[in-house]
Design an enzyme around this catalytic site. Structure first.
Site, PDB file in Angstrom:
ATOM      1  N   GLN A  18     -12.919 -69.189 -57.375  1.00  0.00           N
ATOM      2  CA  GLN A  18     -12.234 -68.148 -58.012  1.00  0.00           C
ATOM      3  C   GLN A  18     -13.426 -67.038 -58.539  1.00  0.00           C
ATOM      4  O   GLN A  18     -14.033 -67.500 -59.274  1.00  0.00           O
ATOM      5  CB  GLN A  18     -11.604 -68.621 -59.195  1.00  0.00           C
ATOM      6  CG  GLN A  18     -10.618 -67.562 -59.753  1.00  0.00           C
ATOM      7  CD  GLN A  18      -9.804 -68.212 -61.139  1.00  0.00           C
ATOM      8  OE1 GLN A  18      -9.282 -69.592 -60.868  1.00  0.00           O
ATOM      9  NE2 GLN A  18      -9.340 -67.428 -62.000  1.00  0.00           N
ATOM     10  N   LYS A  46     -10.230 -54.929 -64.626  1.00  0.00           N
ATOM     11  CA  LYS A  46     -11.561 -55.693 -65.254  1.00  0.00           C
ATOM     12  C   LYS A  46     -11.917 -56.780 -64.275  1.00  0.00           C
ATOM     13  O   LYS A  46     -11.188 -57.120 -63.528  1.00  0.00           O
ATOM     14  CB  LYS A  46     -11.127 -56.211 -66.719  1.00  0.00           C
ATOM     15  CG  LYS A  46     -10.061 -57.487 -66.579  1.00  0.00           C
ATOM     16  CD  LYS A  46      -9.899 -57.923 -68.058  1.00  0.00           C
ATOM     17  CE  LYS A  46      -9.097 -58.969 -67.803  1.00  0.00           C
ATOM     18  NZ  LYS A  46      -9.475 -60.230 -67.029  1.00  0.00           N
ATOM     19  N   LYS A  75      -5.184 -62.414 -68.843  1.00  0.00           N
ATOM     20  CA  LYS A  75      -5.579 -62.531 -67.514  1.00  0.00           C
ATOM     21  C   LYS A  75      -6.816 -63.177 -67.409  1.00  0.00           C
ATOM     22  O   LYS A  75      -7.872 -63.252 -68.045  1.00  0.00           O
ATOM     23  CB  LYS A  75      -5.581 -61.178 -66.948  1.00  0.00           C
ATOM     24  CG  LYS A  75      -4.443 -60.421 -66.898  1.00  0.00           C
ATOM     25  CD  LYS A  75      -3.363 -60.963 -65.831  1.00  0.00           C
ATOM     26  CE  LYS A  75      -2.190 -60.201 -65.799  1.00  0.00           C
ATOM     27  NZ  LYS A  75      -1.270 -60.450 -67.047  1.00  0.00           N
ATOM     28  N   ASP A  76      -7.005 -63.828 -66.121  1.00  0.00           N
ATOM     29  CA  ASP A  76      -8.297 -64.791 -65.660  1.00  0.00           C
ATOM     30  C   ASP A  76      -9.638 -63.949 -65.930  1.00  0.00           C
ATOM     31  O   ASP A  76      -9.629 -62.705 -65.631  1.00  0.00           O
ATOM     32  CB  ASP A  76      -8.099 -65.392 -64.453  1.00  0.00           C
ATOM     33  CG  ASP A  76      -6.939 -66.173 -64.138  1.00  0.00           C
ATOM     34  OD1 ASP A  76      -7.411 -67.407 -64.213  1.00  0.00           O
ATOM     35  OD2 ASP A  76      -5.894 -65.793 -63.934  1.00  0.00           O
ATOM     36  N   LYS A  77     -10.641 -64.739 -66.256  1.00  0.00           N
ATOM     37  CA  LYS A  77     -11.730 -64.115 -66.508  1.00  0.00           C
ATOM     38  C   LYS A  77     -12.441 -63.902 -65.366  1.00  0.00           C
ATOM     39  O   LYS A  77     -13.048 -62.920 -64.942  1.00  0.00           O
ATOM     40  CB  LYS A  77     -12.821 -64.795 -67.510  1.00  0.00           C
ATOM     41  CG  LYS A  77     -14.230 -64.375 -67.575  1.00  0.00           C
ATOM     42  CD  LYS A  77     -14.930 -65.183 -68.640  1.00  0.00           C
ATOM     43  CE  LYS A  77     -16.400 -64.545 -68.853  1.00  0.00           C
ATOM     44  NZ  LYS A  77     -16.954 -65.105 -70.027  1.00  0.00           N
TER      45      LYS A  77
END
Length: 357
Positions: A18, A46, A75-77
């Protein structure tokens, strides 16, 4: 975080890591923005930042509190994500000079209301799987067809449980007043992890029951499942991969009201046609609980905690699924849309499971 999947008769089946390059998500808002009003709506891209970190950077720049910035979901980092945020219109001029590495404002509009948690219809994902050979690509093709046709279980992803995967342990203590946490946002996240942990355990048990129903005869299932003969017969006759049990709590799909499943043929038909779906319990006060035989299973994953509970879809239907194999790069590219609250990493894990079938 790396995720590797292997087949018993092969080496690495595919490699998924990821990263912002290989994991892209775009938010689909719940409603169209009006183009007028006192709230400035920014479409923001982002990467390598969580939503909370992004909001914190913008709030510090403007000299305001984080809570003054609205957003629909976290939302995912470790991804490149595009999502909408809202600010009061008075900050529009100041935001023209905003500059921070990893945050880019793509467009702006206006709306009458602040964006709030849950003001989200779905998320569109682009994901790249690597180290894919032609045999694996064919298996992924088949897995995607199955998911498109049947849907998938709506587990909470590993991100929900923290870097060490154990946030639910402290979350349980906080929920029961056995520990304290001063930061209300952190406290909520930890308690949510405990609720999610119990949901995942329940859903795993229901999938195990589905497998048993598919593998054994009615007479054997009575003792295996400790359910009445007539209930087992009804489950055995169901075409859907997720077997409904009397007393399950259903919800109109992809959103709507809750209602009890009592074995009506019409409800089964609507479930097969994706008009309704089955839900699982997020433990807590005010949450509607299953009844009858479904409750016999659910009660083992229930708990009394001093926060509000809810119901969550246990089975969801990804849409607009597309897959492309690039043999030169040994990569497989995926596009798909998930309803809000569903995890792309769970979709990837489901592919890995279904390739074995």
């Amino acid at each position: 975080m790396d995720r590797f999947y292997s087949l018993a008769h092969a080496s690495i089946d595919f490699h998924f890591k990821q990263t912002p390059r290989d994991f892209v998500v775009e938010e689909i808002p719940l409603y169209e923005f009006s183009g007028e009003g006192e709230h400035l709506i920014l479409f923001v891209r982002k990467k390598n930042l969580s939503t909370a970190e992004m909001v914190g950077q913008i709030a510090r720049y403007l000299g305001i509190k984080n809570k003054e910035i609205g957003y629909a979901g976290l939302k995912d980092k470790h991804a490149m994500t595009k999502q909408y945020i809202s600010l009061h219109k008075k900050h529009e001029e100041a935001m023209e000079d905003f500059n921070f590495d990893g945050i880019k404002i793509l467009s702006k509009t206006y709306h009458n209301n602040k964006i709030r948690i849950g003001h989200l219809q779905a998320n569109r994902f682009y994901i790249k799987l690597k180290k894919v050979n032609p045999t694996s690509a064919a298996k992924i093709d088949e897995a995607l067809k199955n998911i498109d046709k049947q849907g998938m279980p709506n587990f909470f992803g590993y991100q929900r449980f923290g870097n060490d995967g154990d946030n639910h342990i402290l979350g349980e203590k906080l929920a029961k007043g056995e520990a304290k946490e001063r930061n209300p946002r952190v406290k909520k996240l930890l308690i949510n992890a405990y609720q999610s942990h119990l949901f995942n355990l329940w859903l795993s048990r229901r999938l195990e029951i589905n497998s048993l129903v598919a593998s054994f005869e009615v007479e054997e299932l009575e003792s295996l499942l400790n359910l009445p003969n007539d209930e087992v017969k009804k489950m055995k006759a169901q075409a859907h991969p997720f077997k409904l049990i009397s007393g399950d709590i259903m919800e109109h799909y992809p959103y709507g009201r809750l209602f009890d499943y009592e074995g009506a043929e019409d409800d089964l038909k609507r479930f097969n046609e994706r008009d309704v779906s089955v839900t699982g319990l997020l433990v807590g006060k005010k949450a509607k609980t299953a009844t009858l035989n479904a409750r016999l299973i659910e009660k083992d994953y229930d708990d009394v905690i001093n926060v509000d509970g809810a119901r969550r879809y246990a089975w969801v239907y990804p849409t607009e699924i597309e897959g492309r194999f690039n043999p030169v790069e040994a990569q497989y590219e995926l596009n798909f849309t998930l309803p809000k609250g569903s995890y792309a990493t769970v979709f990837i894990e489901e592919i890995a499971k279904r390739k074995l079938r």
